[in-house]
Structure formats: structure tokens, C-alpha cells
Design an enzyme around this catalytic site. Structure first.
Site, mmCIF file in Angstrom:
data_model
loop_
_atom_site.group_PDB
_atom_site.id
_atom_site.type_symbol
_atom_site.label_atom_id
_atom_site.label_comp_id
_atom_site.label_asym_id
_atom_site.label_seq_id
_atom_site.Cartn_x
_atom_site.Cartn_y
_atom_site.Cartn_z
ATOM 1 N N PRO A 2 -15.494 45.390 3.458
ATOM 2 C CA PRO A 2 -16.766 45.547 2.784
ATOM 3 C C PRO A 2 -16.994 44.680 1.569
ATOM 4 C CG PRO A 2 -15.321 47.393 2.289
ATOM 5 C CD PRO A 2 -14.510 46.316 2.902
ATOM 6 N N GLU A 3 -18.118 43.984 1.599
ATOM 7 C CA GLU A 3 -18.706 43.414 0.402
ATOM 8 C C GLU A 3 -20.028 44.152 0.225
ATOM 9 O OE1 GLU A 3 -18.675 39.112 0.189
ATOM 10 O OE2 GLU A 3 -16.949 39.004 1.490
#
Length: 269
Positions: A2-3
Site C-alpha cells: 500500500p501507498e
DNA sequence: TCGATCCTGTAG
DNA sequence: CTACAGGATCGA
């Protein structure tokens, strides 16, 4: 995974599925994720709480509880957070789960176990929010703001973009993608990037993140967990040795701050 | 600014 | 087997 875009997608889904739900039991399965707090204390304080809201700040997920406490989740590299229809049907590799009074459960899945879970009081929540950098999809993230931040940093621009206390939410993939789109050499000091390129970089960051949020919401929209990001395919990330999509030069990989950086030596200068 | 570290999984 | 992984923190 995740970004910012993936965390945004996760947060929206969790909000949709869990706001209003009553937690009747909480279990922290990896003791270290709540450090320095005792996981038993965290469990006890969460039990009987109702989830009042879900927000994202940078890569942080903040679940507001009705008592005013905040459940702060960071997914790190491999975390995922989602609601399952039956609490008894746990996926593997759980860091924590929260059973609802209707039989469903919010689960924190994390194969590497690097993700964290903390309970914040109002003051700790304010501190957390104050310490995070600009939201790149907010109005505050203007070209001028980016220029001012860059002017004050002698770091390589790629590392500058990944500094969560300056801009909140860019990670290794989207930082590299934005620099490619804006034709900037990732090794260049942030303060030495030209005003024109910074302006271009600002546009690239916003455009790339908005696109990726859309893709991520689709990818995460199925029941349960997530799927491969459909729709978004990086132009440089993980493409070492392949031809640049703009100039056909061979893309290369270097190391910055202990992480891989992919870029085109031909058109990023 | 570099390297090690927290973990587990996967690709080569 | 080794290298590396979309993150972040710590100490040298």
C-alpha cells in the site's frame, strides 16, 4: 502493497462496511504490533466500542471509535484491512481481528507482520495528524507548497518525495512514476530541480495518484480482500532492462536509501 | 547517509 | 541457496 491510493481504497471500503458496527471482541495475534503498548490492554479498551468513522491520512488509517479513541492502523508493506461476513472464517496470516455483534469481523491481514496497530487518545491523534506531511490530493498541496518544500531539502528528489513528514502518502512506486512522467533524474537534489520541472512534477503527482486511486478502488472492490491492481501499470517501476516507453532507452535500477529506484537514464535529467 | 532491523513470501 | 519486496525506524 500500500501507498496512498491503496490505503485510500482500503479506507473507503472499511468505512462502507464497518461504520456503525459494534465490536464485541478484539484479538491482537502478534504482540509486537501494538508496541510500546500491551496488546491485552489494547484489546480490552477496544471491546464494546462502536466504530464511528474511518479516515486516511497519508498511509495511515484512522478508525474513530465512539468513545473518542482512535484505532490507528498502518499496513506497512503487506498489510490489508477488510470486513469478512463471518468472523469464524478467518483468512491466514492475521495480525488482529475485531468481531462485530452481527457476526461479521474486521480483520487485519498481514503476511509479513510489519504493520502496526495502536490506540490513540485525542492528544496522540492530534500529534499524529500534525506530524504528517501535506496531503497530495488536498488543496494545500499546491505547486507553490511543493516548491517551498523542495527548496528546503538537499535530499535526492526521490527520497524527498517519499519523506512522509513532507508529503504524506507517496511510496516507492508512485514516487518513481511521478519522476518519470516529469522527466526528472531521481538522484538530483530536491532543491536543485528547476521551477519548471517542479511545476510539472506537481501535476504528475496529482494525476498519477488520482488515477491510481481509481484503479485501486476497482481492484479492492471485490468481496474479501484485494486483487492485482487492474488498470494501473507502472511505466518504470520494476521494469529494469526494459525499454523506456518514451525514448526506448533501457531502464535502469539503482539503490537510494536502501530501496530500488527505477528510471530512464535517457529522458530523466 | 548508510546499513541493519522488524517479518514472511516469492522469484530466480 | 540468495536477493528482494508497494514501509519506517534506529544507531553508527
Amino acid at each position: 502493497m500500500p501507498e496512498l491510493p491503496e490505503v485510500e481504497a482500503v479506507t473507503r471500503k472499511v468505512r462502507r462496511d464497518s461504520v456503525g458496527a459494534r465490536i464485541v471482541e478484539a484479538a491482537v495475534l502478534r504482540a509486537r504490533i501494538t508496541l510500546p503498548d500491551d496488546p491485552r490492554v489494547v484489546e480490552a479498551r477496544i471491546a464494546a466500542e462502536r466504530i464511528a468513522g474511518a479516515e486516511r491520512r497519508g498511509k495511515n488509517i484512522l478508525l474513530g471509535l465512539e468513545s473518542g479513541l482512535t484505532l490507528h492502523v498502518h499496513l506497512r508493506m503487506t498489510g490489508n484491512l477488510f470486513v469478512i461476513p463471518d468472523w469464524r472464517l478467518h483468512p491466514h496470516r492475521l495480525s488482529a481481528w475485531f468481531r462485530f455483534d452481527d457476526g461479521r469481523a474486521l480483520v487485519f491481514e498481514d503476511s509479513r507482520g510489519l504493520g502496526t496497530l495502536r490506540l490513540l487518545d485525542q492528544q496522540a491523534r492530534r500529534n499524529m495528524l500534525a506530524g504528517a506531511g501535506l496531503e497530495p490530493l488536498s488543496k494545500a498541496f499546491s505547486p507553490q507548497a511543493l516548491s517551498a518544500l523542495a527548496a528546503a531539502s538537499r535530499q535526492p528528489v526521490k527520497l524527498f518525495l517519499m519523506d512522509q513528514s513532507k508529503i504524506a502518502g507517496l511510496g516507492n512506486i508512485y514516487a518513481a512514476e511521478a519522476l518519470f512522467e516529469a522527466r526528472i533524474d531521481p538522484r538530483k537534489a530536491a532543491c536543485s530541480v528547476s521551477p519548471a520541472k517542479l511545476k510539472s512534477l506537481h501535476g504528475s503527482i496529482v494525476r498519477i495518484l488520482k488515477d491510481a486511486v481509481k484503479s485501486a478502488c476497482i481492484a479492492y472492490s471485490r468481496p474479501g480482500g484485494f486483487r492485482e491492481a487492474e488498470g494501473y501499470s507502472p511505466a518504470v517501476y520494476d521494469r529494469e532492462g526494459e525499454p523506456c516507453l518514451r525514448c526506448r532507452r533501457t531502464l535502469i535500477r539503482i539503490t537510494q536509501g536502501g530501496r530500488s529506484t527505477y528510471y530512464c537514464p535517457g529522458c530523466q535529467r
